[in-house]
Write an enzyme that holds these catalytic residues in place. Structure first.
Site, PDB file in Angstrom:
ATOM      1  N   GLU A 187       7.360  -3.507   0.468  1.00 48.01           N
ATOM      2  CA  GLU A 187       8.756  -3.217   0.250  1.00 48.01           C
ATOM      3  C   GLU A 187       9.515  -4.233   0.076  1.00 48.01           C
ATOM      4  OE1 GLU A 187       9.764   0.323   2.476  1.00 48.01           O
ATOM      5  OE2 GLU A 187       8.367   1.610   1.219  1.00 48.01           O
ATOM      6  N   GLU A 292       2.263   4.878  -0.214  1.00 47.82           N
ATOM      7  CA  GLU A 292       3.082   5.750   0.795  1.00 47.82           C
ATOM      8  C   GLU A 292       3.621   6.919   0.030  1.00 47.82           C
ATOM      9  OE1 GLU A 292       6.161   3.830   3.147  1.00 47.82           O
ATOM     10  OE2 GLU A 292       5.091   1.815   3.476  1.00 47.82           O
TER      11      GLU A 292
END
Length: 372
Positions: A187, A292
């Site tokens: 991320e 995720e």
């Protein structure tokens, strides 16, 4: 356009082992009780010498052999394990948030990761190791190690040390039969230059390939919160093999999503995300993981770091209606994410957030009780 024939063929149905080797306050609030710290860096700095025995105990008890056995029993075949850049040696570059201690992080996490690999082998689980926290923090989130700081991309020594961390992972686990992938960075924030991220990913690929065969180990990179078109055909040429694109999909962090009713959430999963999946599969040029996702549909968790949480429209539902909503939302997401090469639920375990706890979701009947 068809995806490279060299891509892995095994579909991964996995979970993240978050909150274990990289602390996140919302996942394990008991560790942060009575403290000002909001992330692992501040936690280690605030506790000082006390941090070691507390964290060692957490490592030994939060996830254990029984958890790997349970995952295998329900048919999960992979785990994604987030790690910090401090995992191996106390030689990482200094950051101002460390204060007077140039090396505040607790050492010994590599031994815990070794044990995780042993358990994964014992129960037939594949392992993706994910560099979740880079020096200087790559996103400003607590999961990047330092909340409200995003400086990883601003200093060459931070970028170089992240690459060094990838090399250490590849060297240590490259020959391990359980290793199926290394993620170069989790991320990175949306405003970091895409070309910088591409250069870093290519450098990470080259380093990992020195120690890991393409037939055995994927090199994985996250989309950096931008559309896949910015990476279209990136690293899809013949000189790159077994490269995986990672996307994360949630519906609980922006007002547009939070204000949806349950039917809006279902529609987004089965229409918008399904159409997106077909677009990515047709045009990205490399296979994709949903690294995720969760059943989180409120901001109670996010309130630990974000002011102004919004009212959630299911607040008037009774328990039966909420259970139906979670089952429907789970099924809608799984139907979509099964289109991809693999998926990893975030996360296996939390202390008090069942919608984010895979085991609770299974035991509550929101997720299936078999995945294979």
């Amino acid at each position: 356009m068809p995806i490279d024939a060299d891509r892995p063929v095994k579909k991964l149905r996995g979970v993240n082992l978050g909150g274990w080797l990289v602390l996140e306050k919302w996942m394990t609030p008991s560790l942060f009780s009575g403290m000002a710290a909001r992330d692992e860096t501040a936690w280690c700095v605030e506790l000082g010498d006390k941090a070691e025995w507390i964290l060692q105990k957490h490592w030994r008890t939060f996830i254990n052999r029984e958890d790997f056995a349970w995952l295998a029993e329900v048919g999960i075949n992979a785990v994604r394990i987030p790690v910090g850049h401090w995992l191996f040696e106390a030689d990482y570059p200094y950051h101002a948030s460390y204060g007077v201690n140039p090396y505040p992080f607790v050492q010994g996490g590599a031994d815990i990761l070794d044990q995780a690999f042993a358990w994964a082998s014992e129960f037939g689980l594949a392992v993706v190791v994910d560099l979740h926290a880079a020096p200087g923090c790559q996103n400003g989130f607590d999961n990047g190690g330092i909340q409200d700081v995003c400086e990883w991309h601003t200093r060459r020594e931070y970028i170089d040390y992240a690459l060094k961390s990838l090399e250490r992972l590849a060297q240590r686990y490259g020959g391990h039969p359980a290793l199926c992938g290394i993620e170069v960075l989790n991320e990175p924030r949306w405003d970091i230059d895409t070309e910088l991220l591409k250069r870093y990913t290519q450098a990470g690929y080259d380093i990992i390939r020195r120690h890991c065969r393409a037939d055995d180990v994927a090199v994985i990179f996250h989309d950096g919160f931008r559309g896949f078109r910015e990476y279209e055909r990136f690293m899809s040429g013949p000189q790159y093999r077994n490269v995986i694109f990672d996307i994360h999909r949630y519906q609980c962090f922006i007002r547009e999503d939070v204000e949806l009713d349950v039917f809006g959430h279902l529609n987004k999963a089965v229409v918008d995300w399904k159409n997106e999946a077909e677009d990515i599969i047709a045009h990205a040029g490399i296979p994709t993981y949903v690294g995720e996702w969760s059943l989180g549909l409120d901001l109670k968790m996010a309130a630990s770091w974000a002011a102004g949480a919004f009212d959630y429209p299911t607040s008037g539902m009774d328990d039966f209606q909420l259970n139906v909503a979670y089952r429907g939302y789970a099924a809608a997401q799984l139907a979509c994410f099964e289109k991809y090469l693999g998926w990893f639920f975030w996360s296996y375990k939390t202390e008090n957030m069942p919608q984010w706890c895979f085991r609770d979701c299974v035991e509550n009947g929101w997720l299936p009780n078999r995945f294979g």
